[in-house]
Design a protein around this motif. Structure first.
Motif, PDB file in Angstrom:
ATOM      1  N   ILE A 157       1.442  -1.069   0.141  1.00  0.00           N
ATOM      2  CA  ILE A 157      -0.048  -0.055   0.287  1.00  0.00           C
ATOM      3  C   ILE A 157       1.096   1.156  -0.187  1.00  0.00           C
ATOM      4  CG2 ILE A 157      -1.729   1.210   1.565  1.00  0.00           C
ATOM      5  CD1 ILE A 157      -2.543  -0.752   2.535  1.00  0.00           C
ATOM      6  N   GLU A 158       0.711   1.834  -0.690  1.00  0.00           N
ATOM      7  CA  GLU A 158       1.139   3.407  -0.991  1.00  0.00           C
ATOM      8  C   GLU A 158       0.798   4.185  -1.083  1.00  0.00           C
ATOM      9  OE1 GLU A 158       3.449   4.359  -4.300  1.00  0.00           O
ATOM     10  OE2 GLU A 158       3.078   6.114  -3.985  1.00  0.00           O
ATOM     11  N   LYS A 159       1.213   4.956   0.387  1.00  0.00           N
ATOM     12  CA  LYS A 159       0.186   6.614   0.161  1.00  0.00           C
ATOM     13  C   LYS A 159       0.590   7.678  -0.535  1.00  0.00           C
ATOM     14  CE  LYS A 159       0.007   6.001   5.031  1.00  0.00           C
ATOM     15  NZ  LYS A 159       0.147   6.677   6.408  1.00  0.00           N
TER      16      LYS A 159
ATOM     17  N   GLY B 126       7.109   7.728  -2.417  1.00  0.00           N
ATOM     18  CA  GLY B 126       6.266   6.587  -3.679  1.00  0.00           C
ATOM     19  C   GLY B 126       7.235   7.883  -5.660  1.00  0.00           C
ATOM     20  N   ASP B 127       6.623   9.348  -5.719  1.00  0.00           N
ATOM     21  CA  ASP B 127       6.613  10.158  -6.376  1.00  0.00           C
ATOM     22  C   ASP B 127       8.566  10.050  -6.644  1.00  0.00           C
ATOM     23  OD1 ASP B 127       4.420   8.787  -7.388  1.00  0.00           O
ATOM     24  OD2 ASP B 127       3.259  10.556  -6.516  1.00  0.00           O
ATOM     25  N   ALA B 128       8.505  10.572  -5.825  1.00  0.00           N
ATOM     26  CA  ALA B 128      10.168  11.067  -5.432  1.00  0.00           C
ATOM     27  C   ALA B 128      11.269   9.988  -6.049  1.00  0.00           C
ATOM     28  CB  ALA B 128      10.347  11.182  -4.540  1.00  0.00           C
TER      29      ALA B 128
ATOM     30  N   GLU C 210       6.491  -0.518  -7.932  1.00  0.00           N
ATOM     31  CA  GLU C 210       5.198  -0.759  -8.002  1.00  0.00           C
ATOM     32  C   GLU C 210       4.439  -1.826  -6.337  1.00  0.00           C
ATOM     33  OE1 GLU C 210       4.120  -1.316 -11.080  1.00  0.00           O
ATOM     34  OE2 GLU C 210       5.753  -1.881 -12.308  1.00  0.00           O
ATOM     35  N   SER C 211       2.968  -0.534  -6.740  1.00  0.00           N
ATOM     36  CA  SER C 211       2.309  -0.745  -5.311  1.00  0.00           C
ATOM     37  C   SER C 211       1.113  -0.867  -5.833  1.00  0.00           C
ATOM     38  CB  SER C 211       1.808   1.185  -4.633  1.00  0.00           C
ATOM     39  OG  SER C 211       3.706   1.227  -4.597  1.00  0.00           O
ATOM     40  N   LEU C 212       0.687  -1.978  -4.960  1.00  0.00           N
ATOM     41  CA  LEU C 212      -0.381  -2.655  -5.307  1.00  0.00           C
ATOM     42  C   LEU C 212      -2.001  -2.008  -5.340  1.00  0.00           C
ATOM     43  CD1 LEU C 212       0.217  -6.747  -4.016  1.00  0.00           C
ATOM     44  CD2 LEU C 212       0.480  -5.228  -6.464  1.00  0.00           C
ATOM     45  N   GLY C 213      -1.720  -1.424  -4.201  1.00  0.00           N
ATOM     46  CA  GLY C 213      -2.267  -0.247  -3.795  1.00  0.00           C
ATOM     47  C   GLY C 213      -2.485   1.947  -3.419  1.00  0.00           C
ATOM     48  N   MET C 214      -2.581   1.672  -4.421  1.00  0.00           N
ATOM     49  CA  MET C 214      -2.443   3.093  -4.415  1.00  0.00           C
ATOM     50  C   MET C 214      -3.034   4.534  -3.804  1.00  0.00           C
ATOM     51  SD  MET C 214      -0.114   3.049  -7.748  1.00  0.00           S
ATOM     52  CE  MET C 214       1.005   4.644  -7.632  1.00  0.00           C
ATOM     53  N   ILE C 215      -2.990   4.502  -2.629  1.00  0.00           N
ATOM     54  CA  ILE C 215      -4.246   6.229  -2.694  1.00  0.00           C
ATOM     55  C   ILE C 215      -3.512   7.262  -2.426  1.00  0.00           C
ATOM     56  CG2 ILE C 215      -5.130   6.248  -0.045  1.00  0.00           C
ATOM     57  CD1 ILE C 215      -4.655   4.143   1.090  1.00  0.00           C
ATOM     58  N   GLU C 216      -4.568   7.822  -3.649  1.00  0.00           N
ATOM     59  CA  GLU C 216      -4.218   8.937  -3.211  1.00  0.00           C
ATOM     60  C   GLU C 216      -4.487  10.188  -2.728  1.00  0.00           C
ATOM     61  OE1 GLU C 216      -2.024  11.341  -5.713  1.00  0.00           O
ATOM     62  OE2 GLU C 216      -2.726  10.044  -7.597  1.00  0.00           O
ATOM     63  N   SER C 217      -5.631  10.230  -2.134  1.00  0.00           N
ATOM     64  CA  SER C 217      -6.072  11.316  -0.425  1.00  0.00           C
ATOM     65  C   SER C 217      -6.472   9.653  -0.022  1.00  0.00           C
ATOM     66  CB  SER C 217      -6.485  12.740  -1.449  1.00  0.00           C
ATOM     67  OG  SER C 217      -8.093  11.884  -1.548  1.00  0.00           O
ATOM     68  N   MET C 218      -6.786  10.431   1.141  1.00  0.00           N
ATOM     69  CA  MET C 218      -7.855  10.062   2.416  1.00  0.00           C
ATOM     70  C   MET C 218      -8.025  10.973   3.323  1.00  0.00           C
ATOM     71  SD  MET C 218      -5.853   7.341   4.603  1.00  0.00           S
ATOM     72  CE  MET C 218      -5.049   8.253   5.552  1.00  0.00           C
TER      73      MET C 218
END
Lengths: 190, 190
Positions: free
Chosen positions: B154-156, B162-164, B173-181
Protein backbone atom coordinates in the motif's frame (compact mmCIF):
# COMPACT_ATOMS: atom_id res chain seq x y z
CA UNK A 1 13.08 -33.43 9.71
CA UNK A 2 16.28 -34.73 8.19
CA UNK A 3 16.78 -31.72 5.93
CA UNK A 4 16.79 -29.40 8.96
CA UNK A 5 19.62 -31.39 10.51
CA UNK A 6 21.54 -31.18 7.25
CA UNK A 7 20.97 -27.42 7.00
CA UNK A 8 22.09 -26.85 10.59
CA UNK A 9 25.24 -28.92 10.05
CA UNK A 10 26.02 -27.24 6.72
CA UNK A 11 25.17 -23.62 7.58
CA UNK A 12 24.92 -23.24 11.35
CA UNK A 13 27.65 -21.63 13.42
CA UNK A 14 28.04 -22.19 17.15
CA UNK A 15 28.91 -18.96 18.96
CA UNK A 16 30.07 -18.59 22.56
CA UNK A 17 27.26 -18.75 25.12
CA UNK A 18 25.34 -21.59 23.54
CA UNK A 19 24.17 -19.49 20.62
CA UNK A 20 23.48 -21.19 17.31
CA UNK A 21 23.69 -18.79 14.39
CA UNK A 22 21.48 -19.82 11.48
CA UNK A 23 21.10 -16.38 9.95
CA UNK A 24 22.18 -17.69 6.58
CA UNK A 25 19.00 -19.72 6.00
CA UNK A 26 16.44 -19.26 8.79
CA UNK A 27 16.53 -15.66 9.87
CA UNK A 28 18.06 -12.49 8.47
CA UNK A 29 18.61 -14.39 5.23
CA UNK A 30 15.83 -16.85 4.50
CA UNK A 31 16.20 -19.80 2.15
CA UNK A 32 12.68 -19.61 0.74
CA UNK A 33 12.73 -23.05 -0.93
CA UNK A 34 13.54 -24.55 2.46
CA UNK A 35 11.01 -22.24 4.13
CA UNK A 36 8.32 -23.72 1.89
CA UNK A 37 9.47 -27.25 2.81
CA UNK A 38 9.30 -26.41 6.54
CA UNK A 39 5.79 -25.04 6.07
CA UNK A 40 4.66 -28.20 4.25
CA UNK A 41 6.06 -30.38 7.03
CA UNK A 42 4.37 -28.37 9.79
CA UNK A 43 1.09 -28.41 7.85
CA UNK A 44 1.45 -32.21 7.57
CA UNK A 45 2.15 -32.59 11.31
CA UNK A 46 -0.89 -30.54 12.30
CA UNK A 47 -3.17 -31.56 9.45
CA UNK A 48 -6.62 -32.64 10.62
CA UNK A 49 -6.26 -30.87 13.99
CA UNK A 50 -8.74 -28.13 13.15
CA UNK A 51 -6.21 -25.29 13.40
CA UNK A 52 -7.91 -22.07 12.33
CA UNK A 53 -5.32 -19.50 13.45
CA UNK A 54 -1.56 -19.27 13.70
CA UNK A 55 0.04 -17.09 16.34
CA UNK A 56 3.68 -16.00 16.44
CA UNK A 57 5.71 -13.08 17.77
CA UNK A 58 7.71 -10.53 15.81
CA UNK A 59 10.01 -10.57 14.13
CA UNK A 60 11.94 -13.72 13.25
CA UNK A 61 8.90 -15.98 13.63
CA UNK A 62 6.88 -14.11 11.03
CA UNK A 63 8.36 -15.65 7.88
CA UNK A 64 7.79 -19.25 8.93
CA UNK A 65 4.37 -18.46 10.40
CA UNK A 66 3.29 -16.75 7.16
CA UNK A 67 4.54 -19.67 5.09
CA UNK A 68 2.66 -22.17 7.28
CA UNK A 69 -0.45 -19.99 7.13
CA UNK A 70 -0.39 -20.00 3.34
CA UNK A 71 -0.13 -23.79 3.22
CA UNK A 72 -2.72 -24.41 5.95
CA UNK A 73 -4.98 -21.66 4.56
CA UNK A 74 -5.49 -19.99 7.93
CA UNK A 75 -4.80 -16.41 9.08
CA UNK A 76 -1.59 -15.55 10.90
CA UNK A 77 -1.48 -13.16 13.84
CA UNK A 78 1.75 -11.86 15.25
CA UNK A 79 2.24 -10.42 18.71
CA UNK A 80 4.16 -7.17 18.83
CA UNK A 81 6.96 -6.56 21.31
CA UNK A 82 6.64 -3.42 23.39
CA UNK A 83 9.26 -2.04 25.67
CA UNK A 84 6.84 -0.96 28.34
CA UNK A 85 4.42 -3.18 30.20
CA UNK A 86 1.56 -0.69 29.96
CA UNK A 87 -1.68 -2.56 29.84
CA UNK A 88 -4.67 -1.22 27.99
CA UNK A 89 -8.08 -2.76 27.60
CA UNK A 90 -7.74 -3.40 23.91
CA UNK A 91 -4.98 -5.97 23.98
CA UNK A 92 -4.01 -9.30 25.44
CA UNK A 93 -0.45 -9.30 26.72
CA UNK A 94 2.29 -11.12 28.58
CA UNK A 95 5.58 -9.96 30.07
CA UNK A 96 8.54 -11.91 28.73
CA UNK A 97 12.19 -12.08 29.68
CA UNK A 98 14.54 -12.76 26.79
CA UNK A 99 17.60 -14.68 27.94
CA UNK A 100 19.13 -14.26 24.48
CA UNK A 101 19.04 -10.48 24.63
CA UNK A 102 18.99 -10.01 28.40
CA UNK A 103 15.94 -7.78 28.14
CA UNK A 104 12.32 -7.72 29.24
CA UNK A 105 9.48 -6.89 26.95
CA UNK A 106 5.73 -7.16 26.76
CA UNK A 107 4.13 -9.04 23.89
CA UNK A 108 0.70 -7.76 22.92
CA UNK A 109 -2.05 -8.81 20.53
CA UNK A 110 -5.20 -6.84 19.77
CA UNK A 111 -8.35 -8.44 21.17
CA UNK A 112 -9.81 -8.10 17.69
CA UNK A 113 -7.50 -10.74 16.28
CA UNK A 114 -7.91 -13.76 18.55
CA UNK A 115 -10.90 -15.09 20.48
CA UNK A 116 -12.73 -18.09 21.96
CA UNK A 117 -13.60 -19.43 18.50
CA UNK A 118 -9.92 -19.96 17.67
CA UNK A 119 -7.95 -23.22 17.63
CA UNK A 120 -4.42 -21.87 17.70
CA UNK A 121 -1.12 -23.24 16.46
CA UNK A 122 1.91 -21.40 17.86
CA UNK A 123 4.78 -21.11 15.38
CA UNK A 124 8.27 -19.77 16.02
CA UNK A 125 11.77 -20.15 14.65
CA UNK A 126 13.52 -21.02 17.93
CA UNK A 127 12.61 -22.73 21.18
CA UNK A 128 15.18 -22.51 23.98
CA UNK A 129 13.97 -21.61 27.47
CA UNK A 130 10.42 -21.35 26.25
CA UNK A 131 9.89 -17.76 27.42
CA UNK A 132 8.39 -16.59 24.14
CA UNK A 133 6.08 -19.63 23.82
CA UNK A 134 4.95 -19.25 27.43
CA UNK A 135 4.04 -15.64 26.68
CA UNK A 136 2.06 -16.69 23.62
CA UNK A 137 0.32 -19.42 25.63
CA UNK A 138 -0.78 -16.80 28.19
CA UNK A 139 -2.28 -14.77 25.35
CA UNK A 140 -4.15 -17.83 24.02
CA UNK A 141 -5.50 -18.41 27.54
CA UNK A 142 -6.54 -14.77 27.98
CA UNK A 143 -8.40 -14.95 24.67
CA UNK A 144 -10.25 -18.07 25.77
CA UNK A 145 -8.93 -19.80 22.65
CA UNK A 146 -7.83 -23.41 22.41
CA UNK A 147 -4.14 -24.25 22.09
CA UNK A 148 -3.64 -27.03 19.54
CA UNK A 149 0.14 -27.14 19.83
CA UNK A 150 3.46 -25.56 18.94
CA UNK A 151 5.57 -25.87 15.79
CA UNK A 152 9.18 -24.80 15.97
CA UNK A 153 11.97 -24.75 13.42
CA UNK A 154 14.85 -25.40 15.83
CA UNK A 155 14.64 -26.51 19.45
CA UNK A 156 17.65 -26.33 21.74
CA UNK A 157 16.53 -29.23 23.92
CA UNK A 158 19.33 -28.68 26.44
CA UNK A 159 17.70 -25.41 27.51
CA UNK A 160 14.63 -27.30 28.65
CA UNK A 161 11.78 -25.10 27.44
CA UNK A 162 10.31 -27.68 25.06
CA UNK A 163 10.36 -30.58 27.50
CA UNK A 164 8.77 -28.44 30.22
CA UNK A 165 5.86 -27.73 27.88
CA UNK A 166 5.57 -31.40 26.89
CA UNK A 167 5.41 -32.34 30.58
CA UNK A 168 2.38 -30.08 30.85
CA UNK A 169 0.73 -32.08 28.08
CA UNK A 170 1.26 -29.50 25.35
CA UNK A 171 2.13 -30.85 21.92
CA UNK A 172 5.46 -29.44 20.72
CA UNK A 173 6.82 -30.39 17.30
CA UNK A 174 10.30 -29.18 16.43
CA UNK A 175 11.79 -29.75 12.98
CA UNK A 176 15.35 -29.82 14.31
CA UNK A 177 16.07 -30.87 17.89
CA UNK A 178 19.54 -30.12 19.25
CA UNK A 179 20.29 -32.30 22.25
CA UNK A 180 23.70 -30.79 22.91
CA UNK A 181 26.13 -28.44 21.30
CA UNK A 182 29.82 -27.67 21.72
CA UNK A 183 32.12 -25.40 19.75
CA UNK A 184 32.81 -28.19 17.29
CA UNK A 185 29.94 -30.65 17.51
CA UNK A 186 26.14 -30.69 17.38
CA UNK A 187 24.18 -33.70 18.66
CA UNK A 188 20.58 -34.10 17.55
CA UNK A 189 17.73 -35.75 19.41
CA UNK A 190 16.12 -38.24 17.04
CA UNK B 1 -4.51 -4.49 -8.02
CA UNK B 2 -8.27 -4.29 -7.76
CA UNK B 3 -8.49 -6.74 -4.87
CA UNK B 4 -6.22 -4.52 -2.77
CA UNK B 5 -8.57 -1.58 -3.27
CA UNK B 6 -11.50 -3.78 -2.24
CA UNK B 7 -9.66 -5.02 0.85
CA UNK B 8 -8.71 -1.48 1.90
CA UNK B 9 -12.29 -0.28 1.47
CA UNK B 10 -13.75 -3.28 3.29
CA UNK B 11 -11.25 -3.62 6.13
CA UNK B 12 -9.19 -0.43 6.42
CA UNK B 13 -9.82 2.17 9.08
CA UNK B 14 -8.67 5.77 8.79
CA UNK B 15 -7.27 7.06 12.07
CA UNK B 16 -6.43 10.68 12.98
CA UNK B 17 -3.08 11.86 11.61
CA UNK B 18 -3.39 10.28 8.19
CA UNK B 19 -2.93 6.75 9.52
CA UNK B 20 -4.55 3.87 7.65
CA UNK B 21 -5.07 0.85 9.87
CA UNK B 22 -5.03 -2.41 7.94
CA UNK B 23 -4.05 -4.67 10.81
CA UNK B 24 -6.96 -6.97 10.10
CA UNK B 25 -5.48 -8.33 6.85
CA UNK B 26 -2.00 -6.95 6.13
CA UNK B 27 -0.16 -6.72 9.40
CA UNK B 28 -0.76 -8.04 12.91
CA UNK B 29 -3.41 -10.30 11.43
CA UNK B 30 -2.48 -11.54 7.97
CA UNK B 31 -5.01 -12.86 5.48
CA UNK B 32 -2.77 -15.57 4.05
CA UNK B 33 -4.90 -16.30 0.99
CA UNK B 34 -4.63 -12.64 0.04
CA UNK B 35 -0.94 -12.64 0.98
CA UNK B 36 -0.39 -15.42 -1.57
CA UNK B 37 -2.30 -13.38 -4.19
CA UNK B 38 -0.16 -10.30 -3.49
CA UNK B 39 2.98 -12.39 -3.84
CA UNK B 40 1.82 -13.81 -7.18
CA UNK B 41 1.09 -10.30 -8.47
CA UNK B 42 4.49 -8.94 -7.41
CA UNK B 43 6.20 -11.96 -8.96
CA UNK B 44 4.30 -11.28 -12.18
CA UNK B 45 5.25 -7.58 -12.18
CA UNK B 46 8.95 -8.33 -11.69
CA UNK B 47 9.10 -11.57 -13.66
CA UNK B 48 11.96 -11.68 -16.17
CA UNK B 49 13.88 -8.90 -14.39
CA UNK B 50 16.59 -11.21 -13.08
CA UNK B 51 15.79 -10.59 -9.40
CA UNK B 52 17.95 -12.90 -7.30
CA UNK B 53 17.40 -11.40 -3.84
CA UNK B 54 14.59 -9.73 -1.94
CA UNK B 55 15.37 -7.20 0.76
CA UNK B 56 12.95 -5.87 3.38
CA UNK B 57 13.09 -4.50 6.91
CA UNK B 58 11.62 -5.98 10.07
CA UNK B 59 9.01 -6.57 11.04
CA UNK B 60 5.81 -5.92 9.11
CA UNK B 61 7.51 -6.30 5.72
CA UNK B 62 8.69 -9.84 6.45
CA UNK B 63 5.48 -11.75 5.71
CA UNK B 64 4.98 -10.27 2.25
CA UNK B 65 8.69 -10.49 1.44
CA UNK B 66 8.77 -14.16 2.44
CA UNK B 67 5.68 -14.91 0.37
CA UNK B 68 7.18 -13.17 -2.67
CA UNK B 69 10.47 -15.01 -2.14
CA UNK B 70 8.69 -18.37 -2.15
CA UNK B 71 6.93 -17.57 -5.43
CA UNK B 72 9.99 -16.02 -7.12
CA UNK B 73 12.26 -18.74 -5.69
CA UNK B 74 14.86 -16.29 -4.40
CA UNK B 75 16.24 -15.75 -0.89
CA UNK B 76 14.84 -13.03 1.34
CA UNK B 77 17.02 -10.85 3.56
CA UNK B 78 15.60 -8.58 6.19
CA UNK B 79 17.34 -5.60 7.72
CA UNK B 80 17.16 -5.41 11.48
CA UNK B 81 16.29 -2.22 13.32
CA UNK B 82 18.73 -1.14 16.00
CA UNK B 83 18.20 1.65 18.44
CA UNK B 84 21.78 2.84 18.32
CA UNK B 85 23.66 4.02 15.28
CA UNK B 86 26.83 2.16 16.21
CA UNK B 87 28.63 1.12 13.09
CA UNK B 88 30.71 -2.01 12.94
CA UNK B 89 32.65 -3.40 10.03
CA UNK B 90 30.45 -6.43 9.56
CA UNK B 91 27.25 -4.71 8.51
CA UNK B 92 25.82 -2.31 5.99
CA UNK B 93 23.55 0.23 7.59
CA UNK B 94 21.46 3.37 7.22
CA UNK B 95 19.97 5.78 9.75
CA UNK B 96 16.24 6.17 9.31
CA UNK B 97 13.67 8.51 10.81
CA UNK B 98 10.22 7.01 11.23
CA UNK B 99 7.52 9.66 10.89
CA UNK B 100 4.92 7.09 11.92
CA UNK B 101 6.54 6.41 15.27
CA UNK B 102 8.48 9.65 15.68
CA UNK B 103 11.68 7.74 16.32
CA UNK B 104 15.10 7.25 14.76
CA UNK B 105 16.67 3.89 14.22
CA UNK B 106 19.49 2.30 12.30
CA UNK B 107 18.72 -0.51 9.86
CA UNK B 108 21.53 -3.01 9.45
CA UNK B 109 22.24 -6.03 7.25
CA UNK B 110 25.18 -8.38 7.59
CA UNK B 111 27.70 -8.04 4.76
CA UNK B 112 27.44 -11.82 4.37
CA UNK B 113 23.89 -11.59 3.04
CA UNK B 114 24.06 -9.09 0.19
CA UNK B 115 26.78 -8.29 -2.33
CA UNK B 116 27.72 -7.06 -5.81
CA UNK B 117 26.32 -10.22 -7.43
CA UNK B 118 22.80 -9.38 -6.28
CA UNK B 119 19.91 -7.93 -8.29
CA UNK B 120 17.65 -6.75 -5.50
CA UNK B 121 13.91 -6.24 -5.27
CA UNK B 122 12.86 -4.19 -2.23
CA UNK B 123 9.55 -5.32 -0.71
CA UNK B 124 7.59 -3.65 2.07
CA UNK B 125 4.02 -3.39 3.30
CA UNK B 126 3.76 0.43 3.33
CA UNK B 127 5.28 3.32 1.42
CA UNK B 128 4.58 6.79 2.80
CA UNK B 129 7.46 9.25 3.09
CA UNK B 130 9.86 6.69 1.73
CA UNK B 131 12.23 6.77 4.70
CA UNK B 132 12.42 2.99 5.04
CA UNK B 133 12.91 2.42 1.30
CA UNK B 134 15.58 5.11 1.16
CA UNK B 135 17.41 3.32 3.96
CA UNK B 136 17.20 0.01 2.10
CA UNK B 137 18.41 1.69 -1.10
CA UNK B 138 21.48 3.00 0.77
CA UNK B 139 22.22 -0.57 1.88
CA UNK B 140 21.89 -1.85 -1.70
CA UNK B 141 24.33 0.86 -2.80
CA UNK B 142 26.80 0.08 -0.01
CA UNK B 143 26.73 -3.58 -1.04
CA UNK B 144 27.47 -2.69 -4.66
CA UNK B 145 24.32 -4.58 -5.64
CA UNK B 146 21.90 -3.58 -8.36
CA UNK B 147 18.46 -2.22 -7.45
CA UNK B 148 15.81 -3.71 -9.74
CA UNK B 149 12.88 -1.92 -8.13
CA UNK B 150 10.45 -1.73 -5.25
CA UNK B 151 7.22 -3.64 -4.60
CA UNK B 152 4.83 -2.26 -2.01
CA UNK B 153 1.47 -3.44 -0.73
CA UNK B 154 0.00 0.00 0.00
CA UNK B 155 1.38 3.38 -1.05
CA UNK B 156 0.08 6.58 0.49
CA UNK B 157 0.79 8.70 -2.59
CA UNK B 158 -0.09 11.95 -0.82
CA UNK B 159 3.00 11.57 1.38
CA UNK B 160 5.22 11.76 -1.68
CA UNK B 161 7.81 9.07 -1.00
CA UNK B 162 6.91 6.91 -3.98
CA UNK B 163 6.82 9.71 -6.54
CA UNK B 164 10.16 11.06 -5.31
CA UNK B 165 11.70 7.65 -6.01
CA UNK B 166 10.03 7.44 -9.43
CA UNK B 167 11.45 10.87 -10.31
CA UNK B 168 14.89 9.42 -9.64
CA UNK B 169 14.15 6.70 -12.21
CA UNK B 170 13.53 3.94 -9.67
CA UNK B 171 10.75 1.51 -10.54
CA UNK B 172 8.12 1.47 -7.79
CA UNK B 173 5.11 -0.84 -8.06
CA UNK B 174 2.41 -0.49 -5.40
CA UNK B 175 -0.56 -2.85 -5.28
CA UNK B 176 -2.83 -0.23 -3.73
CA UNK B 177 -2.21 3.49 -4.32
CA UNK B 178 -4.07 5.92 -2.08
CA UNK B 179 -4.18 9.36 -3.67
CA UNK B 180 -6.01 11.00 -0.78
CA UNK B 181 -7.76 10.03 2.40
CA UNK B 182 -10.23 11.71 4.74
CA UNK B 183 -12.07 10.39 7.77
CA UNK B 184 -14.83 9.05 5.57
CA UNK B 185 -13.39 8.62 2.08
CA UNK B 186 -10.43 7.02 0.35
CA UNK B 187 -9.49 7.98 -3.21
CA UNK B 188 -7.25 5.63 -5.18
CA UNK B 189 -4.79 6.50 -7.93
CA UNK B 190 -5.52 4.27 -10.90
Amino acid sequence: MKKMQEMILAEGKVLPGGILKVGSFLNQKIDTAFLAEMAEEIARLYGGCGVNKILTVESSGIAIAAAVGIVMKVPVVFAKKHRSSNVDGETYGADVHSFTHGTDYRMVVSRDYIGPEDRVLLVDDFLANGQALNGLIKIVEQAGAELVGCAIAIEKCFQGGGDALREKGIRVESLGMIESMTDDSITFRV
